[in-house]
Design a protein around this motif. Sequence first.
Motif, short mmCIF file in Angstrom:
data_model
loop_
_atom_site.label_atom_id
_atom_site.label_comp_id
_atom_site.label_asym_id
_atom_site.label_seq_id
_atom_site.Cartn_x
_atom_site.Cartn_y
_atom_site.Cartn_z
N GLN A 71 0.83 -1.19 0.00
CA GLN A 71 0.00 0.00 0.00
C GLN A 71 0.88 1.25 0.00
OE1 GLN A 71 -0.04 -2.29 2.49
NE2 GLN A 71 -2.08 -3.12 2.78
N PRO A 72 0.51 2.29 -0.75
CA PRO A 72 1.22 3.57 -0.68
C PRO A 72 0.85 4.31 0.60
CG PRO A 72 -0.63 3.74 -2.18
CD PRO A 72 -0.56 2.29 -1.75
N ILE A 73 1.70 5.25 1.01
CA ILE A 73 1.51 6.02 2.23
C ILE A 73 1.20 7.47 1.87
CG2 ILE A 73 2.54 6.71 4.43
CD1 ILE A 73 2.23 3.72 4.14
N THR A 74 0.17 8.04 2.51
CA THR A 74 -0.17 9.46 2.36
C THR A 74 -0.10 10.10 3.74
OG1 THR A 74 -1.61 9.02 0.47
CG2 THR A 74 -1.89 11.12 1.61
N PHE A 75 0.56 11.27 3.83
CA PHE A 75 0.73 11.95 5.11
C PHE A 75 -0.10 13.23 5.12
CE2 PHE A 75 2.69 14.82 8.12
CZ PHE A 75 2.85 14.01 9.22
N MET A 76 -0.80 13.45 6.24
CA MET A 76 -1.62 14.66 6.42
C MET A 76 -1.26 15.32 7.74
SD MET A 76 -5.51 13.75 5.27
CE MET A 76 -5.92 13.36 3.57
N ASN A 77 -0.98 16.62 7.68
CA ASN A 77 -0.80 17.45 8.87
C ASN A 77 -2.09 18.22 9.10
OD1 ASN A 77 -0.06 19.33 10.82
ND2 ASN A 77 2.01 19.60 9.98
N THR A 78 -2.64 18.14 10.32
CA THR A 78 -3.92 18.81 10.57
C THR A 78 -3.84 20.33 10.38
OG1 THR A 78 -3.41 18.95 12.93
CG2 THR A 78 -4.67 17.03 12.18
N ASP A 79 -2.60 20.86 10.36
CA ASP A 79 -2.46 22.30 10.09
C ASP A 79 -2.81 22.61 8.64
OD1 ASP A 79 -1.69 22.70 12.67
OD2 ASP A 79 0.47 22.60 12.24
#
Length: 706
Positions: A71-79
């Motif tokens: 699976q690929p990884i996606t990163f999210m910053n709540t900012d």
Amino acid sequence: MKTLGSLSALLLLIATASILLTGTRIASADSPFSTQQVIIVADGTAVRQHALGPGSVRSLTEMAATLHTKQPITFMNTDAPTAPVGPIRLTDAGFTAIQDAIEATFKAEAPEKPGDLAQGLTAAFEMLGGENSANGSIVYVVAGANEGVDFATMSTTVSPLVAGFADKKWTITGISLPGASAESDAFLQSVSGKTGGKVYSAAGTTGFKDLANAILTGESRWPLGSVGERALKPEELYSTTVSIIPGTREKTLLIFKDNTYGSLRLTNPAGLEVSAGDRSASYVSETPNLVIWRLIDPAPGDWKIDARGMQGQLSIWEYSTNPYSVTFKQQAPMPLHKTNSIVAIVRENQQAVHLAGVRVFANVTTLDGAQISYEMNDDGVNGDAAAKDGNYSALIPPQAAVGTYKVRVEMSWPKYSYTVSSEGSFVTQVFPQIDLTMVATEQLEPGVRARVATALVHIAGSPYPISPEKLFVSLGSNSGAVEVEPRRLFGNGPASEFDVYFTPSGEALHSMVVRMSLDYAGRVYMESTPSRVLSSILPVAPAAPVVEAPAAAAPAPVVIVPPPAPAKRELPVGLIVAGVAILAVIAVASAYFLTRTRPYGYLYGESDVPLVDFANLKRQPVMAFLYRGLVKGSELGIPGLEGVVFRFNKDQIDLTVAREFSTVRVNNQPVVERTAIGNRTWIGARGRLYTFLTSRNPGENPSPAD
């Protein structure tokens, strides 16, 4: 104030409802789900508020990208939830630069209006729906201490959104940062538990290790194997080895540590240090809490890891990708009170193969909890049907109880100290049996039909009807005819009782066996009675005695008997020979017993408590003389060692184990008949661990023998 605000909460509920409706339309579309996705949502404010926060996030991202190979990884910053990074994979050329950029955002100045986890979860749900993600997609939610958030209110607000994750079978997994508050942990427990996920701590080494095991298990791969674990001081050097077997495609080492200080060194079996920059042979990634080393097509043998200058807990784990596996072959129930064969299949890339240099053991746990180890073979003997076909077999003795027996199959490379294992089980139950009652066995008249036996087919004493063609009789001779007639109450159906008739064609002895062959409990089952002897030899009438007339009496001759000569006193030759033989046997036996090595050494328990001093062991005088260089385990009075024998020689000590005590292990290896032991040898039996020493531990009071 710890509140989202009425307006913000209302807008979030409206957005959630809109997304859920949109997601419903996507789910009902004709196109199937595509692939699973992995999204990491990190609370930017919580990450900044702890010094270890950015490093923990980097360690999480690195480990997720390493273990989520599909699976690929996606990163999210709540900012900035609407500006995700990814999807990215560990094999991407710019992966390290992306990691640096993500970490830099947490070290930069906080935005004027930071976001929150509710917005991050909303963006993640929208992305998964937009990508038409498959069931099993995972969202990692990273949370910690954030004084500006009312987590209780947020938990209520995102409840409909979390229900949407559960409906789609998308899992939320919580990651608790170092220094997290009780409120944030309760929030993570709430959102993850409703989707079937769990919460893992990023503080210390245990949480990351447990998360790694969960990832591997979720992808139907073997969990991590422990290499070593220790609490270190800065001045301490710690070394350990990792065994790599032939055919290993990739070996991944995960080293969890408490802090960033210290260095790690990896050397191959040739003693050469592996360079971190040698990307053709390895890949290394170092984060504050985690070091990952991936070895591609590594050389087989023992690799060495050295840790220097580290403080705190160090935990080393490994995971291998190799083509070999061993599985227990599930089979139909086994009949009670009969010797049975169990089978394990060794595979290379799902193809059954025979491997040279490996040993395969089946560890069977009985119904009372005892474990018995049987070595399996692929040599076409001892229950193995065909040699070198990849099916390793062993014969197990008759089981006396009905039930399910657990089996752990282990395939090991003794040269490389590596083991591959799997779990299985087999079931025992009662099968049909034949009771044969003989009616007539002797003086059967040739040409005359006679009932010789009655056969009863039953299961544990209850009659079991079978078709007559399933029962047949074989004779050891061809001089006669056998017939089997069922005893039926009515009709032509099956029967449980049969009469056996025999018509001999001549005088002879005949061996008779009654056999049964039928399908029962999902297997072809055959049962035979012991051989019985029938005799059609008729008795021979005794001949009449012949009476002869007495002959005329002749005059008796006159015999002159000479006087006896005086007897000479001589010793019998047999008595002299017997005396010489007895003296010779006594001399040879004395020489043998007096030249035997006296027992020596000590046996210690698990708490370094001395249990046995072999040199001063109190033994029966007869046993001490006859078995001067041999000590039986039954003389020691130690549980589990009753079937063990210690043989003391000048140059070594041998330990033999009786077959019924085959669960005894030496240095964590099963003992097959005999093995040599020496100083510091571990002996395991019945869950207890003993240590054999050739001399006492330092500091103990010496014994009179010393």
